[in-house]
Design a protein around this motif. Structure first.
Motif, short mmCIF file in Angstrom:
data_model
loop_
_atom_site.label_atom_id
_atom_site.label_comp_id
_atom_site.label_asym_id
_atom_site.label_seq_id
_atom_site.Cartn_x
_atom_site.Cartn_y
_atom_site.Cartn_z
N LYS A 79 0.86 -1.31 0.01
CA LYS A 79 -0.15 -0.05 -0.17
C LYS A 79 0.81 1.29 -0.04
O LYS A 79 0.28 2.35 -0.52
CB LYS A 79 -0.93 0.09 1.07
N LYS A 80 2.25 1.22 0.49
CA LYS A 80 2.81 2.30 0.73
C LYS A 80 3.12 3.04 -0.81
O LYS A 80 3.48 4.23 -1.09
CB LYS A 80 4.30 2.13 1.42
N TYR A 81 3.12 1.97 -1.95
CA TYR A 81 3.38 2.51 -3.15
C TYR A 81 2.27 3.54 -3.67
O TYR A 81 2.48 4.32 -4.81
CB TYR A 81 3.58 1.51 -4.17
N LEU A 82 0.96 3.32 -3.29
CA LEU A 82 -0.34 4.12 -3.59
C LEU A 82 0.00 5.70 -3.17
O LEU A 82 -0.76 6.64 -3.55
CB LEU A 82 -1.38 3.65 -2.95
N ALA A 83 1.17 5.78 -2.02
CA ALA A 83 1.07 7.10 -1.57
C ALA A 83 2.22 8.08 -2.28
O ALA A 83 2.66 9.05 -2.11
CB ALA A 83 1.53 7.13 -0.35
#
Length: 515
Positions: A469-473
């Protein structure tokens, strides 16, 4: 004469007591159903219609419409609910009841936020904050302040400001604490929200604690068959999934789905998570069943969201038209401009939604391919290079087989994200020459070298976005660099050619899908 006067006074007093009792009974009925609507919205709708038909003034009418709107929302009748909210606002506005006005404005703000109309949502919430300053009852003020803080929390969570969201929700918990016994629904809602944030930050023990607190509140208040309880059970299901207790997760999700008042958006999330549990348990038939339910309901909600946005715009237009009518002598020209802007925004929303629906359909197709473990490829067929007869490249069969095996191994690595990767460098790594490697890519992959490398890179970054999920930020420029592209623009062009949508839009859809 004296006896007649006494009799008249007795009758007058009895009449006043009866009227007062009647008003008290209607108010009590309204307050009682503000809690029970989460358990039986059908009954609350009947009560709201009764109160509406017996309303003696604008405040009572507005109360009934607000109760009706909140009940209809739980039933999934969003457009009708919004219309009744605006009718309630119109009936009460200008009356001396800041508590009810604030509740209505907060609800409208919530609907606007969910529909993607963030600026309009902020305006309504700000207006509610200002009006709430006139509330004199401490209990009513606590309710309104708590609801405002919850709405602010949702906005912070959506923008991934989780630490600030946590502090805001904890503040809401403190505000409502003195009235927890009287207000079980809002108390449990706050605890669920805090649990959600802790779960989002991987603090499993804290998340579990708050979901269990919420379940304890609903149990004490006989609200175990309410939509609030469903949120708590869903949270416990996600906690169980995170700790690999799949049987317990399945039980929590099914208990949540068994509650008749679960909202559509919540049902989508529950069925999606339940399908993932069955997928992990290798129960493919159940996985397909719940995944299909989730997808179908998600499509239905997307269509409903567009209708809701149009309803809100229509209600705003009506309000503006009424204001213009009252001041048309001064604001006639300005009013025409505003109406034109509203109409224009409606047209823009129409075309925007059409494009959004098309892009979302393409996104679902891409996700479906990924879940079937298919590699994404450029939509346009790559024309085969025509090699003249006198330039045909003949590669020994054993050499061809060896290069192809090394190429398959290469695809399992991340060497292709090297920004300096070129045909020459790949040939060197494959221990062959550029003609051979180019011919084998053309022959077996049905594409040229650049397309081949670009597809590997795009599939790689999509996998990272879906699993971490961190890649979505991250910014698009960082994603481009992470998978080997030299520039933001080159990455965007290639990504869209392969997926049909831009990286930014893909991230937006993926965030929405994961929620």
């Amino acid at each position: 004469m004296k006896r007649s006067a006494i009799l008249f006074l007795i009758l007058l007093l009895h009449s006043l007591v009866s009227v007062g009792q009647d008003i008290f009974d209607r108010e009590e009925l309204f307050l009682k159903n503000l809690n029970s609507l989460y358990q039986d919205p059908d009954q609350s709708i009947r009560v709201a219609n009764f109160l509406l038909s017996n309303a003696k003034n604008e405040i009572e009418k507005s109360r009934a419409l607000y109760l009706l709107a909140e009940s209809e929302k739980l039933k999934g009748e969003h457009s009708r609910s919004i219309k009744n909210l605006y009718l309630a606002k119109q009936a009460i506005y200008g009356e001396s009841n800041p508590y009810l006005v604030s509740l209505i404005l907060i609800s409208i703000s919530e609907r606007c936020r969910i529909s993607g109309m963030d600026d309009i949502s902020k305006n309504y919430l700000k207006e509610a904050e200002i009006i709430s300053r006139n509330i004199t009852s401490q209990q009513q003020l606590s309710v309104v302040n708590c609801k405002i803080l919850l709405e602010q929390t949702e906005r912070l969570v959506a923008s991934k400001q989780l630490e600030e969201a946590l502090q805001t929700s904890i503040k809401a918990e403190k505000v409502i604490k003195p009235f927890e016994a009287l207000l079980p629904v809002i108390t449990a809602t706050v605890k669920n929200e805090i649990g959600n944030i802790y779960l989002e930050t991987d603090n499993i023990s804290k998340a579990t604690d708050y979901y269990q607190r919420a379940l304890s509140v609903v149990k004490k208040s006989d609200l175990e068959n309410s939509s609030v309880a469903a949120v708590s059970l869903f949270g416990m299901g996600k906690v169980s999934s995170a700790t690999k207790n799949l049987q317990l997760a399945e039980d929590y999700y099914k208990r949540a789905l068994a509650i008749s008042t679960v909202e559509e958006e919540q049902t989508v999330q529950i069925t999606k998570e339940l399908s993932e549990v069955y997928k992990t348990m290798d129960s493919l038939s159940e996985y397909r069943k719940y995944y299909s339910q989730s997808s179908e309901l998600s499509s239905s909600i997307s269509a409903s969201e567009r209708k809701v946005r149009n309803t809100i715009l229509s209600q705003i237009e009506k309000e503006q038209a009424q204001q213009i009518e009252s001041k048309k002598g001064i604001y006639f020209i300005l009013g025409g401009v505003l109406i034109a802007l509203v109409l224009l925004s409606g047209v823009l929303y129409y075309f925007y939604n059409k494009r959004l629906d098309k892009e979302y359909a393409r996104f679902k197709e891409v996700i479906s391919k990924i879940e079937r473990e298919e590699k994404l490829q450029t939509e346009e067929a790559v024309e085969k290079e025509i090699v003249p007869a006198h330039k045909k490249i003949v590669i020994p069969e054993s050499t061809e087989r060896a290069i192809l095996e090394r190429l398959e191994d290469f695809e399992q690595t991340t060497k292709f994200i090297d920004a300096n990767m070129s045909l020459q460098l790949l040939a060197k790594q494959m221990k062959t020459n550029t003609k051979y490697i180019s011919e084998i890519i053309r022959k077996y992959k049905n594409k040229n070298f650049n397309t081949y490398i670009n597809e590997l890179r795009v599939n790689y970054i999509i996998h990272l976005m879906k699993t971490d999920k961190k890649y979505l930020a991250y910014k698009v420029s960082y994603l481009a660099e992470s998978c080997g592209f030299s520039s933001h623009s080159a990455f965007t062009v290639v990504f869209k050619s392969i997926t049909g949508i831009t990286p930014k839009q893909f991230i937006t859809f993926l965030k929405k899908s994961s929620k």
